[in-house]
Design a protein around this motif. Sequence first.
Motif, short mmCIF file in Angstrom:
data_model
loop_
_atom_site.label_atom_id
_atom_site.label_comp_id
_atom_site.label_asym_id
_atom_site.label_seq_id
_atom_site.Cartn_x
_atom_site.Cartn_y
_atom_site.Cartn_z
N HIS A 5 0.82 -1.21 0.00
CA HIS A 5 0.00 0.00 0.00
C HIS A 5 0.86 1.27 0.00
O HIS A 5 0.66 2.16 -0.83
CB HIS A 5 -0.94 -0.02 1.21
N GLN A 6 1.79 1.37 0.88
CA GLN A 6 2.63 2.57 0.99
C GLN A 6 3.49 2.79 -0.26
O GLN A 6 3.50 3.89 -0.80
CB GLN A 6 3.48 2.51 2.26
N PRO A 7 4.21 1.79 -0.79
CA PRO A 7 4.99 2.03 -2.01
C PRO A 7 4.12 2.41 -3.21
O PRO A 7 4.53 3.21 -4.03
CB PRO A 7 5.70 0.70 -2.26
N LEU A 8 2.92 1.85 -3.31
CA LEU A 8 2.04 2.21 -4.41
C LEU A 8 1.62 3.67 -4.34
O LEU A 8 1.52 4.35 -5.36
CB LEU A 8 0.80 1.31 -4.42
N GLU A 9 1.36 4.16 -3.15
CA GLU A 9 0.94 5.55 -2.99
C GLU A 9 2.10 6.52 -3.14
O GLU A 9 1.97 7.56 -3.78
CB GLU A 9 0.29 5.76 -1.62
N SER A 10 3.24 6.22 -2.55
CA SER A 10 4.36 7.16 -2.54
C SER A 10 5.23 7.07 -3.80
O SER A 10 5.92 8.02 -4.13
CB SER A 10 5.24 6.93 -1.31
N GLY A 11 5.21 5.92 -4.48
CA GLY A 11 6.06 5.74 -5.66
C GLY A 11 7.50 5.45 -5.32
O GLY A 11 8.39 5.58 -6.15
N LYS A 12 7.76 5.06 -4.07
CA LYS A 12 9.12 4.70 -3.68
C LYS A 12 9.08 3.64 -2.59
O LYS A 12 8.11 3.50 -1.87
CB LYS A 12 9.91 5.92 -3.19
N VAL A 13 10.15 2.86 -2.52
CA VAL A 13 10.28 1.85 -1.49
C VAL A 13 11.60 2.08 -0.78
O VAL A 13 12.62 2.37 -1.39
CB VAL A 13 10.17 0.42 -2.08
N THR A 14 11.55 2.00 0.54
CA THR A 14 12.75 2.23 1.35
C THR A 14 13.12 0.93 2.05
O THR A 14 12.28 0.30 2.70
CB THR A 14 12.49 3.33 2.39
N ILE A 15 14.38 0.56 1.92
CA ILE A 15 14.90 -0.65 2.56
C ILE A 15 15.90 -0.22 3.61
O ILE A 15 16.87 0.48 3.32
CB ILE A 15 15.57 -1.59 1.53
N SER A 16 15.64 -0.64 4.84
CA SER A 16 16.52 -0.29 5.95
C SER A 16 17.23 -1.52 6.48
O SER A 16 16.60 -2.55 6.73
CB SER A 16 15.72 0.34 7.09
N ARG A 17 18.52 -1.41 6.63
CA ARG A 17 19.35 -2.47 7.20
C ARG A 17 20.29 -1.83 8.21
O ARG A 17 20.37 -0.60 8.33
CB ARG A 17 20.17 -3.18 6.11
N THR A 23 16.63 4.18 -0.68
CA THR A 23 15.30 4.38 -1.24
C THR A 23 15.38 4.21 -2.75
O THR A 23 16.24 4.78 -3.42
CB THR A 23 14.77 5.78 -0.89
N TYR A 24 14.46 3.41 -3.29
CA TYR A 24 14.39 3.14 -4.72
C TYR A 24 13.05 3.60 -5.27
O TYR A 24 12.04 3.58 -4.56
CB TYR A 24 14.51 1.63 -5.00
N PRO A 25 13.00 3.98 -6.56
CA PRO A 25 11.70 4.30 -7.16
C PRO A 25 10.86 3.03 -7.28
O PRO A 25 11.40 1.94 -7.49
CB PRO A 25 12.07 4.85 -8.54
N ALA A 26 9.58 3.17 -7.12
CA ALA A 26 8.70 2.00 -7.16
C ALA A 26 7.40 2.34 -7.88
O ALA A 26 6.31 2.12 -7.36
CB ALA A 26 8.42 1.49 -5.76
N ARG A 27 7.50 2.86 -9.05
CA ARG A 27 6.30 3.15 -9.83
C ARG A 27 6.01 1.93 -10.71
O ARG A 27 6.77 1.61 -11.61
CB ARG A 27 6.51 4.38 -10.70
N PHE A 28 4.93 1.26 -10.42
CA PHE A 28 4.56 0.09 -11.20
C PHE A 28 3.06 -0.08 -11.16
O PHE A 28 2.37 0.52 -10.34
CB PHE A 28 5.26 -1.18 -10.68
N THR A 29 2.56 -0.90 -12.05
CA THR A 29 1.14 -1.21 -12.09
C THR A 29 0.96 -2.63 -11.59
O THR A 29 1.58 -3.56 -12.08
CB THR A 29 0.60 -1.10 -13.53
N LEU A 30 0.11 -2.76 -10.60
CA LEU A 30 -0.18 -4.06 -10.04
C LEU A 30 -1.44 -4.59 -10.69
O LEU A 30 -2.50 -3.96 -10.61
CB LEU A 30 -0.36 -3.96 -8.52
N GLY A 31 -1.32 -5.70 -11.38
CA GLY A 31 -2.47 -6.27 -12.06
C GLY A 31 -2.67 -7.72 -11.67
O GLY A 31 -1.72 -8.44 -11.38
N ALA A 32 -3.90 -8.12 -11.66
CA ALA A 32 -4.20 -9.51 -11.32
C ALA A 32 -5.51 -9.91 -12.00
O ALA A 32 -6.37 -9.08 -12.24
CB ALA A 32 -4.32 -9.68 -9.82
N THR A 33 -5.63 -11.16 -12.30
CA THR A 33 -6.87 -11.69 -12.84
C THR A 33 -7.23 -12.96 -12.10
O THR A 33 -6.37 -13.61 -11.49
CB THR A 33 -6.75 -12.02 -14.35
N ASN A 34 -8.48 -13.29 -12.16
CA ASN A 34 -8.91 -14.57 -11.60
C ASN A 34 -8.37 -15.68 -12.49
O ASN A 34 -8.12 -15.46 -13.68
CB ASN A 34 -10.43 -14.64 -11.56
N PRO A 35 -8.22 -16.89 -11.97
CA PRO A 35 -7.72 -17.99 -12.80
C PRO A 35 -8.73 -18.42 -13.86
O PRO A 35 -8.36 -19.05 -14.84
CB PRO A 35 -7.47 -19.10 -11.79
#
Length: 66
Positions: A5-17, A23-35
């Motif tokens: 939810h957060q990466p889809l809204e913000s367009g970025k993903v943050t990885i902490s170690r 922080t990386y860009p995360a603009r993508f389209t999430l698609g799914a269909t029923n089988p």
Amino acid sequence: MDMLHQPLESGKVTISRVSGTVTYPARFTLGATNPCPCGTHGAKDKYWTCTIKQIHSYHSDYQEPF
């Protein structure tokens, strides 16, 4: 799904170690269909009502052109 939810809204993903945070860009389209059209193909606990022909037709409608 909740974690996406957060990466889809913000367009970025943050990885902490321990060594730092990146922080990386995360603009993508999430698609799914029923089988299948009824949504139960492959389910062991539900009755499957679609024919093989219906499933092939259903998936051919969603194929991306090359």
